[in-house]
Design an enzyme around this catalytic site. Structure first.
Site, PDB file in Angstrom:
ATOM      1  N   MET A  95       0.871  -1.098  -0.049  1.00 29.89           N
ATOM      2  CA  MET A  95       0.048   0.004  -0.051  1.00 29.89           C
ATOM      3  C   MET A  95       0.675   1.283  -0.025  1.00 29.89           C
ATOM      4  SD  MET A  95      -2.830  -1.062  -0.242  1.00 29.89           S
ATOM      5  CE  MET A  95      -4.070  -2.713   0.133  1.00 29.89           C
ATOM      6  N   LEU A  98       5.382   4.122  -5.014  1.00 31.28           N
ATOM      7  CA  LEU A  98       6.888   4.008  -5.416  1.00 31.28           C
ATOM      8  C   LEU A  98       7.145   5.042  -6.399  1.00 31.28           C
ATOM      9  CD1 LEU A  98       7.028   0.165  -5.613  1.00 31.28           C
ATOM     10  CD2 LEU A  98       8.040   1.459  -3.753  1.00 31.28           C
ATOM     11  N   ASN A 112       2.140  -6.091 -10.242  1.00 31.18           N
ATOM     12  CA  ASN A 112       1.180  -5.433  -9.099  1.00 31.18           C
ATOM     13  C   ASN A 112      -0.028  -6.269  -9.376  1.00 31.18           C
ATOM     14  OD1 ASN A 112       0.060  -4.027  -6.841  1.00 31.18           O
ATOM     15  ND2 ASN A 112      -0.990  -2.892  -8.482  1.00 31.18           N
ATOM     16  N   HIS A 114      -4.155  -5.601  -8.761  1.00 30.02           N
ATOM     17  CA  HIS A 114      -5.017  -4.890  -8.381  1.00 30.02           C
ATOM     18  C   HIS A 114      -6.519  -5.196  -8.254  1.00 30.02           C
ATOM     19  CE1 HIS A 114      -6.808  -0.830  -8.017  1.00 30.02           C
ATOM     20  NE2 HIS A 114      -7.527  -0.986  -8.912  1.00 30.02           N
ATOM     21  N   ASP A 155      -0.915   2.256 -11.201  1.00 32.60           N
ATOM     22  CA  ASP A 155      -1.883   1.210 -12.020  1.00 32.60           C
ATOM     23  C   ASP A 155      -1.822   1.345 -13.606  1.00 32.60           C
ATOM     24  OD1 ASP A 155      -2.780  -0.107  -9.544  1.00 32.60           O
ATOM     25  OD2 ASP A 155      -4.183   1.581  -9.152  1.00 32.60           O
ATOM     26  N   ALA A 184     -10.485 -14.696  -8.745  1.00 33.59           N
ATOM     27  CA  ALA A 184      -9.430 -13.989  -9.569  1.00 33.59           C
ATOM     28  C   ALA A 184      -8.160 -13.748  -9.156  1.00 33.59           C
ATOM     29  CB  ALA A 184     -10.105 -12.583  -9.840  1.00 33.59           C
TER      30      ALA A 184
HETATM   31  C1  GAR Z   1      -5.921  -7.574  -2.204  1.00 33.02           C
HETATM   32  O1  GAR Z   1      -7.358  -7.372  -2.775  1.00 33.02           O
HETATM   33  C2  GAR Z   1      -4.891  -6.586  -3.383  1.00 33.02           C
HETATM   34  O2  GAR Z   1      -5.449  -6.677  -4.677  1.00 33.02           O
HETATM   35  C3  GAR Z   1      -5.133  -4.915  -3.206  1.00 33.02           C
HETATM   36  O3  GAR Z   1      -5.261  -5.185  -1.641  1.00 33.02           O
HETATM   37  C4  GAR Z   1      -5.567  -6.362  -1.026  1.00 33.02           C
HETATM   38  C5  GAR Z   1      -4.481  -7.052  -0.348  1.00 33.02           C
HETATM   39  O4  GAR Z   1      -5.017  -7.984   0.283  1.00 33.02           O
HETATM   40  N1  GAR Z   1      -4.139  -4.374  -3.598  1.00 33.02           N
HETATM   41  C6  GAR Z   1      -4.686  -2.888  -3.970  1.00 33.02           C
HETATM   42  O5  GAR Z   1      -5.733  -2.401  -3.724  1.00 33.02           O
HETATM   43  C7  GAR Z   1      -3.417  -2.336  -4.617  1.00 33.02           C
HETATM   44  N2  GAR Z   1      -3.803  -1.277  -5.339  1.00 33.02           N
HETATM   45  P1  GAR Z   1      -3.661  -9.456   0.908  1.00 33.02           P
HETATM   46  O6  GAR Z   1      -2.752  -8.531   1.804  1.00 33.02           O
HETATM   47  O7  GAR Z   1      -4.636 -10.084   1.746  1.00 33.02           O
HETATM   48  O8  GAR Z   1      -3.041  -9.924  -0.409  1.00 33.02           O
END
Ligand code: GAR
Length: 205
Positions: A95, A98, A112, A114, A155, A184
């Protein structure tokens, strides 16, 4: 660690379910061209660190809050990447933004995950549950997840894989988030990691 596998670093910030999917798919043989050799978290409290520990994977914490500047933060990340001979960086629920100088240094070497079908619900401010809230507010009937290369545009890098997931009547952001993860994210992230690892491995020959 076998020499012919490329070395992967996974950057995390929270629960780490995507990291877990990568660990599991490495064990089950979906990921064979690369090996997770380092997990880096900006958050010392991230449960993802427990997952790395349990799997016997080396991990490091670089607390963003304790770094005065973005440069200081990224210098520490750069040092860890160099010290551990990392070939591929996977942002799995990472989160932190960079900088352009960081992403340019690892062109086509950072990917990444998303939780939407880019270009919908992405860019600045769209992360975690916010993405699913925005999708429900808009009223889309299809959402999903995207794995993409990371460049200087949040993104905005080249898309590697996407998978669609249906929105159902009565979904809450939490329910939708879980469906997108199960149907997904946890599928395409390991597949994309294997695809990109194979390509990097070929380039290194
Ligand atoms: C996931 O849904 C990932 O796709 C999202 O945060 C969550 C992390 O979950 N990432 C973003 O939103 C990045 N822009 P996790 O720590 O359980 O993998």
């Amino acid at each position: 660690m076998s020499d012919d596998k490329i070395k992967i670093a996974v950057f995390v910030s929270g629960g780490g379910t995507n990291l877990q999917a990568l660990i599991d798919k490495q064990k089950s043989g979906v990921i064979t061209s690369g090996e997770i050799s380092l997990v880096i978290s900006n958050n010392p409290e991230a449960y993802a660190l427990e997952r790395a520990k349990k799997a016997g994977i080396k991990y490091a914490v670089v607390p963003r809050k304790e770094c005065g500047t973005q440069k200081e933060f990224e210098d520490k990340l750069n040092d860890l990447i160099a010290e551990n001979d990392i070939d591929l960086i996977v942002l799995a629920g990472f989160m932190c933004i960079l900088s352009e100088s960081f992403t340019a240094k690892y062109l086509k070497r950072i990917i990444n995950i998303h939780p939407s079908l880019i270009p919908s619900f992405c860019g600045k401010g769209y992360y975690g549950l916010n993405v699913h809230k925005a999708a429900l507010e808009y009223g889309v009937k299809i959402t999903g997840a995207t794995v993409h290369f990371v460049n200087e545009i949040p993104d905005g890098g080249e898309i590697i894989m996407q998978k669609a997931v249906a929105v159902e009547e009565g979904d809450t952001p939490e329910v939708l988030q879980k469906r997108v993860m199960v149907n997904a994210e946890w599928i395409i992230l390991p597949q994309a990691v294997e695809k990109v690892s194979r390509e990097i491995k070929e380039l290194k020959k």
